[in-house]
Design a protein around this motif. Structure first.
Motif, short mmCIF file in Angstrom:
data_model
loop_
_atom_site.label_atom_id
_atom_site.label_comp_id
_atom_site.label_asym_id
_atom_site.label_seq_id
_atom_site.Cartn_x
_atom_site.Cartn_y
_atom_site.Cartn_z
N LEU A 19 -30.51 -22.87 27.70
CA LEU A 19 -31.72 -22.06 27.68
C LEU A 19 -32.04 -21.63 26.25
O LEU A 19 -31.15 -21.22 25.49
CB LEU A 19 -31.52 -20.83 28.57
N MET A 20 -33.30 -21.75 25.87
CA MET A 20 -33.84 -21.27 24.61
C MET A 20 -33.01 -21.75 23.40
O MET A 20 -32.80 -22.94 23.25
CB MET A 20 -33.96 -19.75 24.62
N THR B 8 -38.16 -22.88 27.02
CA THR B 8 -37.14 -23.72 26.39
C THR B 8 -37.78 -24.94 25.74
O THR B 8 -37.41 -25.34 24.63
CB THR B 8 -36.09 -24.15 27.42
N PRO C 22 -33.33 -25.49 32.49
CA PRO C 22 -33.11 -24.07 32.21
C PRO C 22 -32.14 -23.39 33.17
O PRO C 22 -31.64 -22.32 32.89
CB PRO C 22 -34.52 -23.48 32.33
#
Length: 320
Positions: free
Chosen positions: A34-35, A59, A9
């Motif tokens: 990220l995500m 994540t 992340p």
């Protein structure tokens, strides 16, 4: 491209991953996303040969939900929590740990042990982080503790934040879990390929469906016999993809085994058998087998000719 990839992340986790990779001579790729952007990256990695993803926090949850790739989580430990609290004390003694459902639970229980005022809030998605942190700031919280998403949201609100990192040991544990999972997947893929090779070389056609009447297995012989030019029929309904044997679905309703039905496809005729598939007494699917009637007749004729030429035919009869 390695079969295991770690999606970190932030830069800090990526650096720990690099250290672990060099220390233990592991074979895995490392990137920072990220995500939702991590999901796009994971799908790209999958196309290049990655089988397992290692990640953490929100994540990891996002990847599990949207990527359809096996994900191993980097677990956070009490040691990681204690280190974060130690760093946070330069801001005061009142903290809020903002985490996702897979973060360390009961983080706030460390408060009485360390003489600190610690609260914990679990968020369901990264969009909730900002509202939680705004309220924490209004309530006089001295610092936020959490993952990359939470720390970024806190910084935008000019709120002190401490990243809850995962050390080399946590990455070590996650990698070994991923390696064990990869071994299982590789073994399953080998078995699947062996079965596929076997079915494709028997000369017979095989089709299997699940309870929803969707195709779960089909070999090349069946596609050829049923004049199906689309090889991507797995997951399609039987009536849509292979209408000539649509009545196989009858075997899903009750035990309905039939032998040597006739199926005509173009100028060819096939013998069609169907059978219900059971698990613990419950019908879970059905299977069809197809045999080329002309080839079957030719094989029987060859056997009779071979028997005759070898002297394996009747010389005496009952009336004798």
């Amino acid at each position: 491209m390695a079969k295991i990839s770690l999606i970190a992340p932030n830069q800090e986790i990526a650096e720990y991953a690099v250290q672990a990779k060099e220390l233990y001579h592991w074979d895995f790729d490392i990137c920072i996303e990220l995500m939702e952007s991590a999901v796009e990256k994971a799908l790209s990695l999958k196309d290049k040969g990655t089988k397992i993803i290692i990640s953490r926090g929100g994540t990891a949850l996002c990847l599990k939900k949207k990527s359809r790739i096996p994900v191993v989580e980097i677990k956070m430990t009490l040691g990681d929590a204690a280190l974060a609290l130690q760093k946070a004390q330069k801001y005061g003694n009142r903290f809020l740990f903002v985490g996702f459902s897979n973060h360390l639970q009961e983080f706030d229980s460390l408060g009485p042990l360390m003489g600190l005022d610690i609260a914990q809030v679990i968020i369901q998605n990264h969009h909730e982080a900002q509202d939680v942190i705004v309220k924490a700031k209004e309530d006089g919280v001295h610092a936020i503790i959490g993952g990359a998403v939470q720390c970024e949201a806190a910084r935008k609100l000019h709120m002190p934040a401490v990243f809850l990192h995962s050390g080399i040991q946590a990455i070590h544990n996650a990698y070994h879990e991923a390696k064990a999972m990869l071994d299982v997947l590789s073994n399953e893929e080998r078995k699947t390929e062996e079965l596929k090779t076997l079915l494709d070389n028997t000369g017979e056609g095989f089709v299997a469906i699940d309870k929803e009447n969707k195709i779960t297995l089909v070999n090349q012989s069946a596609l050829r016999m049923l004049n199906c030019k689309n090889e991507s029929v797995i997951g399609q309904t039987l009536a849509t993809a292979l209408p000539l044997i649509a009545n196989l679905s009858d075997s899903l309703k009750e035990e309905n085994s039939a032998k040597d039905e006739i199926v005509v496809a173009g100028k060819k005729m096939f013998l069609y058998n169907k059978i219900s598939l059971y698990d613990r007494g419950e019908i879970i699917g059905a299977m069809a087998t197809l045999k080329d009637a002309q080839k079957l007749s030719e094989e029987e004729r060859k056997i009779r000719l071979n028997q005759y030429s070898s002297g394996l035919y009747a010389r005496y009869y009952f009336q004798d």
